[in-house]
Design an enzyme around this catalytic site. Structure first.
Site, mmCIF file in Angstrom:
data_model
loop_
_atom_site.group_PDB
_atom_site.id
_atom_site.type_symbol
_atom_site.label_atom_id
_atom_site.label_comp_id
_atom_site.label_asym_id
_atom_site.label_seq_id
_atom_site.Cartn_x
_atom_site.Cartn_y
_atom_site.Cartn_z
ATOM 1 N N LYS A 222 0.809 -1.209 0.000
ATOM 2 C CA LYS A 222 0.000 0.000 0.000
ATOM 3 C C LYS A 222 0.842 1.259 0.000
ATOM 4 C CE LYS A 222 -4.143 -1.947 2.128
ATOM 5 N NZ LYS A 222 -5.145 -1.818 3.208
ATOM 6 N N LYS B 132 -7.547 -12.045 -2.821
ATOM 7 C CA LYS B 132 -8.377 -12.098 -1.619
ATOM 8 C C LYS B 132 -9.530 -11.103 -1.717
ATOM 9 C CE LYS B 132 -8.338 -11.286 3.352
ATOM 10 N NZ LYS B 132 -7.619 -10.642 4.471
ATOM 11 N N LYS C 48 -12.278 -5.200 1.151
ATOM 12 C CA LYS C 48 -13.209 -4.080 1.220
ATOM 13 C C LYS C 48 -12.846 -3.001 0.207
ATOM 14 C CE LYS C 48 -12.816 -3.234 5.725
ATOM 15 N NZ LYS C 48 -11.860 -4.255 6.202
#
Length: 339
Positions: free
Chosen positions: A118, A202, A205
């Site tokens: 990230k 995966k 969200k």
């Protein structure tokens, strides 16, 4: 088994994006199932949501936090048996987080997958916040404040519990025995639910917000959920064939079905071997939407009763703070910040 004899469990979910069936299978359903066996401390991690501030700009973070809290309750978490709270409502998390940051080597933080993926390490100078780098030291504080025996996480979060263990050992070596070193627990089946649109990634969200059909949100309309499952990626074959290696998408659907029905892979073989993918998807859609209907009905009752919800938020924070304040004081004394 008395409450004194129970092992203590600590776990939480970050308040970014909407909760989906991957969160339910991998975490929440486990919490519900083990309430009689363990002493649970379960929280909504809103401070961690700030590590990617652009993800929450213009959004009411507190509203999302309370939605997740209400969903915990709707999914079956009993506030009488589990201590359920919001991270930022217990100030000891932030305070101990600073102590943990100070004893954690930068090199440990830089090797974390969360920062590498990230943070886009090559672009650090262009504005990535320090919070993303220090995320694991705050997470260590989240865990160590409660002296848990076990920390149940998804397979991809194992690294974070491992660094928590390392941080605890380093603190204890520097300042004296202060923190219990917890063990990690990973669900054998369902610990990593994959995206319906891409079964090699995966279910997440953040991806769900960008890609419709990727995940099934716990509050998604039932017809939307069914359509997403019926459109899920499988393979080029005509049906389920257990005599050959199953494609990732087929395995993912079977795993979802097994987790929602508490059945085994061998039972899946008996039910679905040779069945067309439409049959498998319909069965998955039925069990998923049935469970979502139950959760959503309870959620709306809980969310509509603001007085009761606010009391539960306050009571959970008070119960958590009673434990956390004692541990923080112990850490302050160990470092010499308090007498």
């Amino acid at each position: 088994m008395t409450s004194q004899a129970k092992k203590r469990v600590l776990s939480g979910i970050t308040a970014t994006g909407s909760l989906h069936i991957g969160n339910y299978i991998g975490a929440i359903s486990q919490w519900v199932d083990n309430q009689a066996e363990y002493e649970n401390f379960l929280f909504v991690a809103d401070l961690h949501a700030l590590t990617i501030p652009e993800a929450i700009v213009g959004k009411n973070l507190r509203a999302r936090v309370e939605e997740i809290f209400a969903l915990y309750l709707a999914c079956g978490i009993d506030p009488e048996r589990s201590t359920l709270f919001v991270q930022s409502d217990v100030v000891e998390h932030a305070e101990l987080g600073w102590l943990m940051t100070c004893v954690t080597p930068v090199s440990w933080l830089e090797r974390m997958t969360q920062f590498k993926t990230k943070g886009k390490v090559a672009d650090v100078d262009s504005g990535v916040g320090a919070g993303l780098l220090c995320y694991p030291s705050l997470q260590a504080a989240d865990i160590l404040l409660y002296d848990p025996d076990l920390v149940p996480v998804g397979e991809d979060q194992k690294q974070h519990v491992e660094i928590t263990r390392d941080i605890a050992k380093r603190f204890n070596a520097m300042f004296g025995e202060t923190f219990k070193v917890p063990d990690v627990v990973i669900r054998q089946s369902g610990g990593r639910i994959m995206g319906l649109d891409d079964p090699t990634a995966k279910m997440s969200k953040s991806t769900a917000e960008r890609s419709p059909g990727h995940a099934i949100g716990l509050l998604d309309p039932l017809d939307k959920s069914r359509k997403a499952i019926m459109r899920a990626v499988t393979d080029s074959n005509s049906g389920v064939d257990f005599s050959n290696e199953l494609a990732p998408g087929v395995t993912n659907l079977l795993t979802i079905f097994e987790c929602f029905t508490a059945t085994t892979r061998e039972q899946s073989r008996e039910q679905f071997d040779g069945a067309g993918y439409g049959t498998l998807k319909s069965a998955v859609a039925d069990v998923v939407t049935d469970k979502l209907a139950e959760i959503q009905s309870r959620f709306h009752d809980i969310a509509d009763d603001r007085d009761t919800l606010n009391k539960q938020l306050a009571r959970g924070a008070e119960r958590a703070r009673a434990i956390a304040s004692t541990k923080l004081a112990q850490a302050y004394r160990a470092t010499g910040l308090r007498q």
